[in-house]
Design an enzyme around this catalytic site. Sequence first.
Site, short mmCIF file in Angstrom:
data_model
loop_
_atom_site.label_atom_id
_atom_site.label_comp_id
_atom_site.label_asym_id
_atom_site.label_seq_id
_atom_site.Cartn_x
_atom_site.Cartn_y
_atom_site.Cartn_z
N LYS A 159 0.83 -1.21 0.00
CA LYS A 159 0.00 0.00 0.00
C LYS A 159 0.86 1.25 0.00
O LYS A 159 2.04 1.25 0.39
CB LYS A 159 -0.94 0.00 1.21
CG LYS A 159 -0.26 -0.07 2.59
CD LYS A 159 0.23 1.27 3.13
CE LYS A 159 0.94 1.12 4.47
NZ LYS A 159 1.59 2.37 4.92
N ASP B 138 -2.55 -1.74 9.63
CA ASP B 138 -2.54 -1.86 8.18
C ASP B 138 -3.11 -3.17 7.66
O ASP B 138 -3.34 -3.32 6.46
CB ASP B 138 -1.11 -1.70 7.64
CG ASP B 138 -0.61 -0.27 7.72
OD1 ASP B 138 -1.44 0.64 7.84
OD2 ASP B 138 0.63 -0.07 7.67
#
Length: 308
Positions: free
Chosen positions: A17, A145
């Site tokens: 990401k 995350d």
Amino acid sequence: MSEAYAAARVHVRAPGKLNVFFEVGDVQPDGYHDVASAYQAVSLYEDVWAEPSDDFTIAVSGSVDVSGVPADDRNLAVRAARLVAQRIGHTGGVHLDIVKHVPVAGGMGGGSADAAAALVACDALWGADLGSAELHRLAARLGADVPFALMGGTAIGVGRGDQLSPALAKGRVDWVLVPSGDGLSTPEVYAHLDRLRSSHDVPAGADAPEVDPRVLQALRGGDATALAEHIRNDLQAAALSLKPDLREALEVGEASGALAGIVSGSGPTLAFLAADAESALELQVTLSAAGYEALHVHGPVPGARVVG
């Protein structure tokens, strides 16, 4: 759950990401920070294979340096597998083969992607069928995350970053990544940000962090030029202070055609926003010629998914 395995071997792929926008609040009494982030999953993946075993074991390899990745119960993917087993009462174990392509300790959530992939792989391997909501609940126990690595796409994260809501994003966004040979510790970067703020070298954090609405508007419109004007990462000052050589690479990228450059998450991976795929390829060639490792990726892409 049946003791029979649902599959002999399961392959799951999960994306790294980028934090397109990352605002960090002041440190809280428990030592953590509230944040507001616009996450985008990009086409740099971790691959995890899960197969039946009597114990919980792991093997780690990849196209990046994995020498610092633990191959025991300290690994987030092993913790993820144990969570699923505990949740469903599974009495056996699992062997995980992890092939990493996301830079280690690079600010792109590679370890979190491994954990998300392990959750999905074990759920499929053991025929648990826990469902998306339960997998996300387990993911939130593993780190901020991990839920986004499950979700993928583009999303807004608040609180500790794990309170997620999907964000509308039109079209494709092209990025060129410049990894660093040496990783940065996320807790160390946060601690250094706190020191910089206490000495007034950087502005204090917001009481209630929020994503700039202009970032959301640019993502909705698929407007890379507008996005470049508003991307931001509050951890960047700390990362650049800890690794000053990143400044030169940022300057080279921005002078070579990037719309904007930013430290990814806690760093030290750099992400350069390009106008389109052709511009990204040109930037990749230029940075490579200047001696940098450069990777062309795009987003948004889906989260952790079973392959084949």
